[in-house]
Design a protein around this motif. Structure first.
Motif, PDB file in Angstrom:
ATOM      1  N   MET A   7       0.829  -1.209   0.000  1.00  0.00           N
ATOM      2  CA  MET A   7       0.000   0.000   0.000  1.00  0.00           C
ATOM      3  C   MET A   7       0.862   1.257   0.000  1.00  0.00           C
ATOM      4  N   LEU A  53       1.739   2.058  -3.461  1.00  0.00           N
ATOM      5  CA  LEU A  53       0.640   2.680  -4.204  1.00  0.00           C
ATOM      6  C   LEU A  53       0.415   4.137  -3.791  1.00  0.00           C
ATOM      7  N   HIS A 110     -11.124  -2.063   2.325  1.00  0.00           N
ATOM      8  CA  HIS A 110     -11.254  -1.158   1.186  1.00  0.00           C
ATOM      9  C   HIS A 110     -10.391   0.076   1.428  1.00  0.00           C
ATOM     10  N   LEU A 113      -7.760   6.146  -6.525  1.00  0.00           N
ATOM     11  CA  LEU A 113      -7.755   4.708  -6.730  1.00  0.00           C
ATOM     12  C   LEU A 113      -8.625   4.044  -5.666  1.00  0.00           C
ATOM     13  N   THR A 140      -9.445   0.646  -3.842  1.00  0.00           N
ATOM     14  CA  THR A 140      -8.821  -0.659  -3.634  1.00  0.00           C
ATOM     15  C   THR A 140      -9.721  -1.550  -2.780  1.00  0.00           C
ATOM     16  N   THR A 190      -9.507  -5.775  -1.049  1.00  0.00           N
ATOM     17  CA  THR A 190      -8.716  -7.000  -0.916  1.00  0.00           C
ATOM     18  C   THR A 190      -9.619  -8.224  -0.786  1.00  0.00           C
ATOM     19  N   HIS A 241       0.571  -8.885  -1.685  1.00  0.00           N
ATOM     20  CA  HIS A 241      -0.658  -8.153  -1.352  1.00  0.00           C
ATOM     21  C   HIS A 241      -1.846  -9.057  -1.636  1.00  0.00           C
ATOM     22  N   LEU A 290      -4.750  -7.732  -2.985  1.00  0.00           N
ATOM     23  CA  LEU A 290      -5.637  -6.885  -3.776  1.00  0.00           C
ATOM     24  C   LEU A 290      -6.398  -7.665  -4.835  1.00  0.00           C
ATOM     25  N   GLU A 333      -9.044  -5.645  -6.320  1.00  0.00           N
ATOM     26  CA  GLU A 333      -9.443  -4.486  -7.124  1.00  0.00           C
ATOM     27  C   GLU A 333      -8.480  -3.340  -6.870  1.00  0.00           C
ATOM     28  N   SER A 334      -8.171  -2.616  -7.917  1.00  0.00           N
ATOM     29  CA  SER A 334      -7.376  -1.393  -7.837  1.00  0.00           C
ATOM     30  C   SER A 334      -7.770  -0.546  -9.041  1.00  0.00           C
TER      31      SER A 334
END
Length: 398
Positions: free
Chosen positions: A65, A68, A286, A296, A298, A300, A316, A318, A320-321
């Motif tokens: 994270m 990002l 989220h 963005l 995110t 998980t 990670h 994740l 969705e990103s």
């Protein structure tokens, strides 16, 4: 992380300057039991959780994270769940140290942990305090044993009061939750319970109406007619009594379900409602992370064991990103900001959406007393508008 900082005890609600801060949310997904009303990402495991393995995974995802988000100054940390108070103090300390290693964490910022009264032990609480936690949020939910049993809670009223006393003694700040609009609950019963709760509160209460969420045991009972909750008129009366009593007792609502003495509002939750950035870490977490002009979104993996395997493999969990467009951002800003008593910064909304609110829709809501302007800079719901918040947001977002 000096959580005794005078800045933390010091007093005033941070003004909405247009920079709502950067929060870090950590999700501990495990519970001792699943409550029948709960649709959160929480899981019961009958074997001990390998906390060392999960800690290592949290630290990996924190690093992901950070990659990002880029460099940030953290303004709040929230350990939610699930039941974070099932974590060992050493687990909490390692996670907080990991966050401090990834981003700049100033001394004295708000660091909150959710806790259930049934999982409270004095030594464990002292361990969390030593690790850096300076605010605890207790899931009390009711102050009578009959309704605690109905809500599937593992604690009784004595446990709840013991936890409240411990939290008051050990942490600089403390909040607890109650659920109202329970079956057959009268306004008079709720008023008595709420006044009792306020006598135990320090500076913050979260007061939620019981909602029937799809996929929960309560949903099936409700659909079968075996669980009847208060109707719209009764719910409105309970809500109005809540606002009146809390305001009179010095804990006014600053958000639709949250009440605080001035200066004691949850700084982490204000970051959400003011549509700030936050990193979401752990199973089912989220996040919202700004990257230039984009934000963005995110999310998980929800299942803890699957998340763990993904993090160990990929660094990670994740799933969705996705970048959010201006229209999506402006809708989210409206959805979150209208929950707040201070309302929405119109200039920020206009900048994101590229337009003014539809004049006919706005005038309709103004004429019916559901919204009001605060000068030319802010728009907020009235108390009547809060009762139909979803409809107001839908009207303005069109």
């Amino acid at each position: 992380m000096d959580s005794q900082s005078p800045a933390l005890r010091g007093a005033d609600l941070l003004p909405d300057t247009g920079d709502p801060g950067f929060g870090v949310y950590v999700h501990w997904p495990f519970c001792a039991a699943k409550c029948p009303y709960c649709d959160f990402n929480s899981h019961v495991r009958h074997q001990p959780v390998d906390q060392e393995r999960f800690t290592a995974a949290f630290l990996k995802e924190i690093a992901a994270m950070r990659a990002l988000s880029g460099p940030k100054t953290v303004t709040s940390i929230f350990l939610g769940g699930g039941t974070p108070s099932l974590m060992k103090p050493q687990t909490v300390e390692a996670i907080l140290n990991g966050i401090a290693g990834a981003w700049h964490v100033p001394a004295g910022i708000e660091i909150t942990m959710e806790a259930n009264p049934s999982s409270v032990e004095a030594e464990r609480f002292r361990g969390y305090r030593a690790a850096g936690v300076n605010r605890v949020s207790l899931g009390v939910q009711a102050l009578n044993d009959r309704d605690l049993k109905f809500l599937g809670r593992l604690h009784d009223v004595d446990d709840a009061l013991k936890a409240i006393r411990l939290a008051r003694d050990i942490f600089p700040r403390m909040s607890f939750d109650l659920i109202y609009a329970r079956p057959k609950q009268t306004v008079e019963e709720w008023e008595r319970e709420l006044k009792e709760a306020i006598s135990y509160a320090v500076d913050h209460l979260s007061l939620y109406q019981l909602t029937i969420e799809e996929g929960t045991p309560f949903f099936g009972l409700h659909k079968a007619g075996k669980l009847v909750v208060p109707d719209g008129e009764q719910s409105a009366a309970l809500y109005e009594a809540t606002q009146e009593i809390t305001a009179r007792e010095g804990l006014p609502a600053y958000e639709v379900s949250n009440h605080a003495r001035p200066g004691a509002e949850s700084r982490h939750n204000l970051t959400y409602w003011r549509y700030g950035d936050y990193a979401g870490i752990g199973p089912g977490a989220h996040g919202r992370l700004s990257q230039g002009t984009e934000k963005l979104a995110t999310a998980t993996e929800r299942k803890p064991e699957s998340w763990l395997e993904m993090v160990e493999r990929d660094g990670h969990g994740l799933l969705e990103s996705e970048p959010l467009g201006y229209e999506e951002q402006s809708d989210e800003l409206l959805l979150m900001g209208l929950r707040l008593k201070e309302g929405v910064d119109l200039a920020r909304w206009q900048q994101l959406s590229g337009r003014d609110p539809d004049p006919k829709r706005e005038q309709f809501l103004l004429d019916h007393g559901f919204i009001e302007r605060l000068g030319n800079s802010r728009l907020r719901c009235t108390p009547s508008g809060m009762l139909i918040l979803d409809s107001v947001v839908a009207d303005l977002a069109c």
